[in-house]
Design a protein around this motif. Structure first.
Motif, PDB file in Angstrom:
ATOM      1  N   MET A  48     -42.983  75.680  -2.834  1.00 23.34           N
ATOM      2  CA  MET A  48     -43.185  74.247  -2.664  1.00 23.34           C
ATOM      3  C   MET A  48     -41.930  73.616  -2.066  1.00 23.34           C
ATOM      4  N   ILE A  49     -41.786  73.697  -0.753  1.00 26.42           N
ATOM      5  CA  ILE A  49     -40.623  73.152  -0.074  1.00 26.42           C
ATOM      6  C   ILE A  49     -41.054  71.895   0.668  1.00 26.42           C
ATOM      7  N   SER A  50     -40.424  70.795   0.347  1.00 26.14           N
ATOM      8  CA  SER A  50     -40.757  69.543   1.010  1.00 26.14           C
ATOM      9  C   SER A  50     -40.334  69.597   2.476  1.00 26.14           C
ATOM     10  N   SER A  51     -41.116  68.934   3.300  1.00 25.37           N
ATOM     11  CA  SER A  51     -40.806  68.850   4.724  1.00 25.37           C
ATOM     12  C   SER A  51     -40.844  67.382   5.116  1.00 25.37           C
ATOM     13  N   ASP A  52     -40.793  67.107   6.409  1.00 26.61           N
ATOM     14  CA  ASP A  52     -40.877  65.722   6.857  1.00 26.61           C
ATOM     15  C   ASP A  52     -42.221  65.104   6.507  1.00 26.61           C
ATOM     16  N   CYS A  53     -43.281  65.913   6.498  1.00 30.39           N
ATOM     17  CA  CYS A  53     -44.626  65.390   6.245  1.00 30.39           C
ATOM     18  C   CYS A  53     -45.078  65.559   4.799  1.00 30.39           C
ATOM     19  N   VAL A  54     -44.644  66.635   4.138  1.00 26.54           N
ATOM     20  CA  VAL A  54     -45.142  66.937   2.790  1.00 26.54           C
ATOM     21  C   VAL A  54     -44.008  66.853   1.782  1.00 26.54           C
ATOM     22  N   LYS A  55     -44.207  66.036   0.756  1.00 20.14           N
ATOM     23  CA  LYS A  55     -43.262  65.940  -0.354  1.00 20.14           C
ATOM     24  C   LYS A  55     -43.955  66.500  -1.597  1.00 20.14           C
ATOM     25  N   TYR A  56     -43.443  67.600  -2.117  1.00 16.83           N
ATOM     26  CA  TYR A  56     -44.004  68.200  -3.323  1.00 16.83           C
ATOM     27  C   TYR A  56     -43.368  67.539  -4.539  1.00 16.83           C
ATOM     28  N   ILE A  57     -44.199  67.063  -5.445  1.00 18.80           N
ATOM     29  CA  ILE A  57     -43.699  66.367  -6.624  1.00 18.80           C
ATOM     30  C   ILE A  57     -44.215  67.088  -7.866  1.00 18.80           C
ATOM     31  N   PRO A  58     -43.338  67.859  -8.509  1.00 16.21           N
ATOM     32  CA  PRO A  58     -43.770  68.519  -9.744  1.00 16.21           C
ATOM     33  C   PRO A  58     -43.748  67.532 -10.904  1.00 16.21           C
ATOM     34  N   TYR A  59     -44.625  67.745 -11.840  1.00 15.60           N
ATOM     35  CA  TYR A  59     -44.602  66.989 -13.081  1.00 15.60           C
ATOM     36  C   TYR A  59     -44.926  67.967 -14.198  1.00 15.60           C
ATOM     37  N   SER A  60     -44.484  67.661 -15.395  1.00  9.38           N
ATOM     38  CA  SER A  60     -44.721  68.533 -16.541  1.00  9.38           C
ATOM     39  C   SER A  60     -45.592  67.813 -17.541  1.00  9.38           C
ATOM     40  N   ALA A  61     -46.769  68.383 -17.789  1.00 12.36           N
ATOM     41  CA  ALA A  61     -47.680  67.779 -18.750  1.00 12.36           C
ATOM     42  C   ALA A  61     -48.480  68.878 -19.430  1.00 12.36           C
ATOM     43  N   VAL A  62     -48.675  68.712 -20.720  1.00  8.57           N
ATOM     44  CA  VAL A  62     -49.479  69.641 -21.490  1.00  8.57           C
ATOM     45  C   VAL A  62     -50.691  68.871 -21.993  1.00  8.57           C
ATOM     46  N   GLY A  63     -51.861  69.368 -21.706  1.00  9.99           N
ATOM     47  CA  GLY A  63     -53.083  68.712 -22.169  1.00  9.99           C
ATOM     48  C   GLY A  63     -53.585  67.675 -21.177  1.00  9.99           C
ATOM     49  N   LEU A  64     -54.873  67.439 -21.228  1.00 12.14           N
ATOM     50  CA  LEU A  64     -55.536  66.542 -20.291  1.00 12.14           C
ATOM     51  C   LEU A  64     -55.038  65.102 -20.400  1.00 12.14           C
ATOM     52  N   ARG A  65     -54.854  64.611 -21.594  1.00 14.80           N
ATOM     53  CA  ARG A  65     -54.409  63.224 -21.783  1.00 14.80           C
ATOM     54  C   ARG A  65     -53.033  62.997 -21.176  1.00 14.80           C
ATOM     55  N   GLU A  66     -52.098  63.874 -21.514  1.00 12.94           N
ATOM     56  CA  GLU A  66     -50.732  63.748 -21.003  1.00 12.94           C
ATOM     57  C   GLU A  66     -50.715  63.889 -19.474  1.00 12.94           C
ATOM     58  N   GLU A  67     -51.503  64.814 -18.952  1.00 14.03           N
ATOM     59  CA  GLU A  67     -51.538  65.007 -17.503  1.00 14.03           C
ATOM     60  C   GLU A  67     -52.136  63.786 -16.796  1.00 14.03           C
ATOM     61  N   THR A  68     -53.179  63.217 -17.341  1.00 16.88           N
ATOM     62  CA  THR A  68     -53.807  62.036 -16.741  1.00 16.88           C
ATOM     63  C   THR A  68     -52.832  60.864 -16.711  1.00 16.88           C
ATOM     64  N   ILE A  69     -52.128  60.639 -17.808  1.00 18.71           N
ATOM     65  CA  ILE A  69     -51.141  59.547 -17.869  1.00 18.71           C
ATOM     66  C   ILE A  69     -50.050  59.763 -16.830  1.00 18.71           C
ATOM     67  N   GLU A  70     -49.578  61.001 -16.699  1.00 18.37           N
ATOM     68  CA  GLU A  70     -48.517  61.304 -15.738  1.00 18.37           C
ATOM     69  C   GLU A  70     -49.019  61.127 -14.300  1.00 18.37           C
ATOM     70  N   LEU A  71     -50.225  61.575 -14.017  1.00 20.83           N
ATOM     71  CA  LEU A  71     -50.778  61.415 -12.672  1.00 20.83           C
ATOM     72  C   LEU A  71     -50.949  59.936 -12.320  1.00 20.83           C
ATOM     73  N   LEU A  72     -51.469  59.149 -13.245  1.00 16.18           N
ATOM     74  CA  LEU A  72     -51.635  57.721 -12.975  1.00 16.18           C
ATOM     75  C   LEU A  72     -50.295  57.036 -12.740  1.00 16.18           C
ATOM     76  N   ARG A  73     -49.268  57.450 -13.469  1.00 19.48           N
ATOM     77  CA  ARG A  73     -47.921  56.898 -13.278  1.00 19.48           C
ATOM     78  C   ARG A  73     -47.410  57.230 -11.874  1.00 19.48           C
ATOM     79  N   LEU A  74     -47.566  58.487 -11.463  1.00 16.88           N
ATOM     80  CA  LEU A  74     -47.095  58.897 -10.146  1.00 16.88           C
ATOM     81  C   LEU A  74     -47.897  58.225  -9.027  1.00 16.88           C
ATOM     82  N   ILE A  75     -49.197  58.099  -9.225  1.00 20.40           N
ATOM     83  CA  ILE A  75     -50.040  57.431  -8.219  1.00 20.40           C
ATOM     84  C   ILE A  75     -49.601  55.977  -8.060  1.00 20.40           C
TER      85      ILE A  75
END
Length: 185
Positions: A48-75
């Motif tokens: 996952m190497i960012s380029s001029d067009c693609v920025k890879y953004i890792p996030y750490s979440a365990v479980g559906l609830r935590e992942e959904t909250i993190e995705l909504l925050r990033l969005i």
């Protein structure tokens, strides 16, 4: 898209990003944000190497609830014009919350892909997928005509669907006409 000599570049967020999805879209659009949960996937950072067009953004979440909250925050931070969703789980959770909560200045367009052959082996899963696509996706990409036909049968509008078959490089992958398993005409 060009309006009155003004060019608009769409910002696209890919959920549950895979490198090939991000790179394929990165050849077509500027400002691709590929979000991936580093707790759910074995991903090397080299992949996952960012380029001029693609920025890879890792996030750490365990479980559906935590992942959904993190995705909504990033969005909310990225504020994309389009969200490309590659999983039924994200289509349901993120699609539902984006539709129901008005936490964004403008609601992003949701594009979803129907490609998982496991879903197509079970009628209940096909019905669930069609319901979710009808309810939360603004556009649907299928990888095969049979998927498009099933989705139409289950009520998904043909106006929101496009089939884009997986391409094959015929210069690299071409059968040998005199091979043992191929009978020449």
């Amino acid at each position: 898209k060009t309006i009155a000599s003004e060019t608009f570049m769409y910002k696209i967020a890919i959920l549950h990003a895979r490198q090939q999805d991000a790179e394929a879209l990165g050849t077509q659009f500027q400002s691709i944000y590929a979000l991936y949960n580093d707790k759910r996937r074995n991903v090397t950072l080299r992949e996952m190497i960012s380029s001029d067009c693609v920025k890879y953004i890792p996030y750490s979440a365990v479980g559906l609830r935590e992942e959904t909250i993190e995705l909504l925050r990033l969005i909310k931070i990225i504020s994309p014009d389009v969200i490309y969703i590659n999983s039924i789980r994200h289509l349901f959770t993120v699609g539902l919350l984006i539709r129901l909560k008005y936490i964004y200045k403008t609601r992003p367009i949701i594009i979803a892909t129907s490609h998982n052959s496991i879903v197509w082996q079970n009628t209940t899963k096909r019905l669930l997928l069609a319901f979710l696509l009808n309810s939360f996706a603004d556009g649907v990409l299928t990888l095969a005509k049979f998927q498009e036909q099933w989705l139409k049968k289950y009520g998904v509008s043909s106006l929101k669907m496009r089939t884009i078959s997986n391409p094959v490089d015929i210069d690299l992958f071409s059968p040998k006409m005199n091979g043992p398993h191929i009978n020449p005409p």
